[in-house]
Design a protein around this motif. Sequence first.
Motif, PDB file in Angstrom:
ATOM      1  N   CYS A  76       0.808  -1.224   0.000  1.00 33.45           N
ATOM      2  CA  CYS A  76       0.000   0.000   0.000  1.00 33.45           C
ATOM      3  C   CYS A  76       0.841   1.274   0.000  1.00 33.45           C
ATOM      4  CB  CYS A  76      -0.939   0.010   1.205  1.00 33.45           C
ATOM      5  SG  CYS A  76      -2.275  -1.199   1.116  1.00 33.45           S
ATOM      6  N   MET A  77       2.148   1.145  -0.198  1.00 34.57           N
ATOM      7  CA  MET A  77       3.021   2.309  -0.069  1.00 34.57           C
ATOM      8  C   MET A  77       2.694   3.391  -1.096  1.00 34.57           C
ATOM      9  SD  MET A  77       7.135   2.168   0.447  1.00 34.57           S
ATOM     10  CE  MET A  77       6.926   0.828   1.604  1.00 34.57           C
ATOM     11  N   ASP A  78       2.519   2.997  -2.356  1.00 34.28           N
ATOM     12  CA  ASP A  78       2.202   3.979  -3.386  1.00 34.28           C
ATOM     13  C   ASP A  78       0.800   4.545  -3.206  1.00 34.28           C
ATOM     14  OD1 ASP A  78       4.696   3.427  -4.353  1.00 34.28           O
ATOM     15  OD2 ASP A  78       4.033   2.537  -6.246  1.00 34.28           O
ATOM     16  N   LEU A  79      -0.090   3.776  -2.602  1.00 33.53           N
ATOM     17  CA  LEU A  79      -1.445   4.243  -2.298  1.00 33.53           C
ATOM     18  C   LEU A  79      -1.364   5.447  -1.362  1.00 33.53           C
ATOM     19  CD1 LEU A  79      -4.349   1.897  -1.073  1.00 33.53           C
ATOM     20  CD2 LEU A  79      -3.889   4.087   0.012  1.00 33.53           C
ATOM     21  N   TYR A  80      -0.611   5.308  -0.265  1.00 35.92           N
ATOM     22  CA  TYR A  80      -0.500   6.413   0.684  1.00 35.92           C
ATOM     23  C   TYR A  80       0.198   7.615   0.050  1.00 35.92           C
ATOM     24  CZ  TYR A  80      -1.724   2.773   4.060  1.00 35.92           C
ATOM     25  OH  TYR A  80      -2.364   1.754   4.724  1.00 35.92           O
ATOM     26  N   ALA A  81       1.193   7.341  -0.779  1.00 32.36           N
ATOM     27  CA  ALA A  81       1.887   8.430  -1.471  1.00 32.36           C
ATOM     28  C   ALA A  81       0.923   9.185  -2.386  1.00 32.36           C
ATOM     29  CB  ALA A  81       3.064   7.873  -2.265  1.00 32.36           C
ATOM     30  N   GLU A  82       0.053   8.447  -3.059  1.00 31.85           N
ATOM     31  CA  GLU A  82      -0.916   9.092  -3.970  1.00 31.85           C
ATOM     32  C   GLU A  82      -1.891   9.978  -3.205  1.00 31.85           C
ATOM     33  OE1 GLU A  82      -2.149  10.528  -7.240  1.00 31.85           O
ATOM     34  OE2 GLU A  82      -0.717   8.853  -7.412  1.00 31.85           O
ATOM     35  N   LEU A  83      -2.273   9.569  -2.007  1.00 28.93           N
ATOM     36  CA  LEU A  83      -3.177  10.400  -1.209  1.00 28.93           C
ATOM     37  C   LEU A  83      -2.542  11.759  -0.914  1.00 28.93           C
ATOM     38  CD1 LEU A  83      -4.690   7.878   1.392  1.00 28.93           C
ATOM     39  CD2 LEU A  83      -5.566   8.518  -0.867  1.00 28.93           C
ATOM     40  N   ILE A  84      -1.236  11.769  -0.730  1.00 23.33           N
ATOM     41  CA  ILE A  84      -0.549  13.042  -0.498  1.00 23.33           C
ATOM     42  C   ILE A  84      -0.393  13.813  -1.803  1.00 23.33           C
ATOM     43  CG2 ILE A  84       1.683  14.059   0.137  1.00 23.33           C
ATOM     44  CD1 ILE A  84       1.869  12.053   2.377  1.00 23.33           C
ATOM     45  N   ARG A  85       0.035  13.125  -2.853  1.00 24.29           N
ATOM     46  CA  ARG A  85       0.240  13.784  -4.144  1.00 24.29           C
ATOM     47  C   ARG A  85      -1.054  14.441  -4.642  1.00 24.29           C
ATOM     48  NH1 ARG A  85       2.100   9.883  -6.588  1.00 24.29           N
ATOM     49  NH2 ARG A  85       4.296  10.412  -6.837  1.00 24.29           N
ATOM     50  N   SER A  86      -2.188  13.783  -4.423  1.00 18.87           N
ATOM     51  CA  SER A  86      -3.469  14.280  -4.936  1.00 18.87           C
ATOM     52  C   SER A  86      -4.230  15.145  -3.931  1.00 18.87           C
ATOM     53  CB  SER A  86      -4.346  13.094  -5.366  1.00 18.87           C
ATOM     54  OG  SER A  86      -3.764  12.408  -6.467  1.00 18.87           O
ATOM     55  N   ASN A  87      -3.547  15.592  -2.879  1.00 21.89           N
ATOM     56  CA  ASN A  87      -4.161  16.479  -1.877  1.00 21.89           C
ATOM     57  C   ASN A  87      -5.407  15.848  -1.264  1.00 21.89           C
ATOM     58  OD1 ASN A  87      -4.350  18.903  -0.382  1.00 21.89           O
ATOM     59  ND2 ASN A  87      -5.804  19.772  -1.841  1.00 21.89           N
ATOM     60  N   MET A  88      -5.308  14.555  -0.929  1.00 21.85           N
ATOM     61  CA  MET A  88      -6.428  13.823  -0.333  1.00 21.85           C
ATOM     62  C   MET A  88      -6.263  13.651   1.172  1.00 21.85           C
ATOM     63  SD  MET A  88      -6.930  11.027  -3.409  1.00 21.85           S
ATOM     64  CE  MET A  88      -8.416  10.231  -2.782  1.00 21.85           C
ATOM     65  N   VAL A  89      -5.108  14.047   1.706  1.00 26.60           N
ATOM     66  CA  VAL A  89      -4.883  14.106   3.152  1.00 26.60           C
ATOM     67  C   VAL A  89      -4.035  15.343   3.434  1.00 26.60           C
ATOM     68  CG1 VAL A  89      -5.063  11.616   3.545  1.00 26.60           C
ATOM     69  CG2 VAL A  89      -2.832  12.622   3.058  1.00 26.60           C
ATOM     70  N   ASP A  90      -4.146  15.867   4.657  1.00 24.50           N
ATOM     71  CA  ASP A  90      -3.480  17.126   5.007  1.00 24.50           C
ATOM     72  C   ASP A  90      -2.403  16.986   6.072  1.00 24.50           C
ATOM     73  OD1 ASP A  90      -5.304  18.782   3.341  1.00 24.50           O
ATOM     74  OD2 ASP A  90      -6.791  18.026   4.756  1.00 24.50           O
ATOM     75  N   ALA A  91      -2.396  15.858   6.783  1.00 29.04           N
ATOM     76  CA  ALA A  91      -1.364  15.579   7.782  1.00 29.04           C
ATOM     77  C   ALA A  91      -1.348  14.074   8.002  1.00 29.04           C
ATOM     78  CB  ALA A  91      -1.638  16.308   9.092  1.00 29.04           C
ATOM     79  N   VAL A  92      -0.227  13.571   8.516  1.00 27.75           N
ATOM     80  CA  VAL A  92      -0.056  12.133   8.718  1.00 27.75           C
ATOM     81  C   VAL A  92       0.403  11.885  10.152  1.00 27.75           C
ATOM     82  CG1 VAL A  92       1.189  10.052   7.976  1.00 27.75           C
ATOM     83  CG2 VAL A  92       0.592  11.825   6.293  1.00 27.75           C
ATOM     84  N   VAL A  93      -0.195  10.887  10.788  1.00 24.61           N
ATOM     85  CA  VAL A  93       0.271  10.397  12.087  1.00 24.61           C
ATOM     86  C   VAL A  93       0.482   8.898  11.916  1.00 24.61           C
ATOM     87  CG1 VAL A  93      -0.167  10.249  14.559  1.00 24.61           C
ATOM     88  CG2 VAL A  93      -1.166  12.128  13.231  1.00 24.61           C
ATOM     89  N   ALA A  94       1.678   8.409  12.203  1.00 30.25           N
ATOM     90  CA  ALA A  94       1.990   7.017  11.875  1.00 30.25           C
ATOM     91  C   ALA A  94       2.989   6.432  12.857  1.00 30.25           C
ATOM     92  CB  ALA A  94       2.544   6.921  10.450  1.00 30.25           C
ATOM     93  N   THR A  95       3.169   5.137  12.754  1.00 28.28           N
ATOM     94  CA  THR A  95       4.237   4.479  13.504  1.00 28.28           C
ATOM     95  C   THR A  95       5.578   4.762  12.826  1.00 28.28           C
ATOM     96  OG1 THR A  95       3.954   2.452  12.205  1.00 28.28           O
ATOM     97  CG2 THR A  95       2.739   2.612  14.285  1.00 28.28           C
ATOM     98  N   GLY A  96       6.643   4.656  13.613  1.00 27.94           N
ATOM     99  CA  GLY A  96       7.967   4.829  13.042  1.00 27.94           C
ATOM    100  C   GLY A  96       8.262   3.781  11.988  1.00 27.94           C
ATOM    101  N   ALA A  97       7.767   2.560  12.187  1.00 27.20           N
ATOM    102  CA  ALA A  97       8.009   1.501  11.208  1.00 27.20           C
ATOM    103  C   ALA A  97       7.421   1.870   9.857  1.00 27.20           C
ATOM    104  CB  ALA A  97       7.417   0.183  11.705  1.00 27.20           C
ATOM    105  N   SER A  98       6.196   2.390   9.823  1.00 28.83           N
ATOM    106  CA  SER A  98       5.562   2.767   8.557  1.00 28.83           C
ATOM    107  C   SER A  98       6.360   3.844   7.838  1.00 28.83           C
ATOM    108  CB  SER A  98       4.129   3.274   8.807  1.00 28.83           C
ATOM    109  OG  SER A  98       3.315   2.267   9.344  1.00 28.83           O
TER     110      SER A  98
END
Length: 349
Positions: A76-98
């Motif tokens: 799902c790595m490119d999926l999450y990247a696309e959400l940022i590229r396409s302005n579909m999310v505004d901030a991220v909170v995640a684990t260090g591993a992710s």
Amino acid sequence: MSEQIDQQRKAELLSKTVEHIDITSFDARPIIDQMANMSFTSRDLARATGIYNQMLADRDCTIFLVIAGSTSAGGCMDLYAELIRSNMVDAVVATGASIVDMDFFEGLGHKHYQALEIPNDNTLRSLYIDRIYDTYIDEEQLQDCDHTIGEIANSLEPKAYSSRAFIREMGKYLAEHGKKDNSLVKLAYEHDVPTFCPAFVDSSAGFGLVKHQVDRMKAGAPYMVLDAIADFRELTDIKIKAGPTGLLMIGGGVPKNFIQDTVVCAEILGHHDVEMHKYAVQITVADTRDGACSSSTLQEAASWGKVQTVHEQMVFAEAGSVMPLLASDAWHRGHWKDRPKRGWAKLFG
């Protein structure tokens, strides 16, 4: 120890890379539309997708992407990247591993591999192969990630940094030296999407940062530190200024609780007009048998004043199997195309 490794056997086991799904390459809208007329998890997913589309269509809503678990390594790595590229999310909170072991790791040019067979884990250890369920990582490549984190720390002024500030430096490093365009860390830096890891050192970053401190201590020199309090304060600053907010949560645990707690923290700081999170979706395989749901259920969170229960949906499914459908549906419906770009990272200079 590397000279003792059976390199031929290692190459056999690391022969097939994980290919990350491209949500723009297929249109999941017809599937989600039909799932809405089904029952069980299918209908839950359709409703969750509808809520995410509501977040995107609400021009006043700031959307937080919240990630725990190993879906990034699983495809799902490119999926999450696309959400940022396409302005579909505004901030991220995640684990260090992710953020570190998975995304930054691949940003450096390394790969995750499909486990076509799973031999004895002691055999994997002898080959310097780390296992995430049915996915492999080359430990020697992961140590390169550790080393690079240490290099970044060594290059910074020795002072306190929030995880957001340090991850921004990681994104800057990838923008200058990275080998992959579809990196969440890199794209977040380029699009001013602040990224928080409230347990940052619980990852490969921890090894690099510990070495940075030990080396500096031996040399009698000052060193950088991570300020977890600044993490909470900065994320709460965003919540205070954002107005309506929505949560798209994969997994739970610390990232989920951390973002929900911003509402309470804002109230403690005297901002009694700060709204509860208006929208919330959680995709998880956790349940309530342990007295929680990898942090409180969305309904339980309402009792703490964290999440409204009008637009919320739990989806009990392995996220790698349903996030591609949710994200593809939302991408193709296109509410992101005229969303205001918030650039919350600019709040911190």
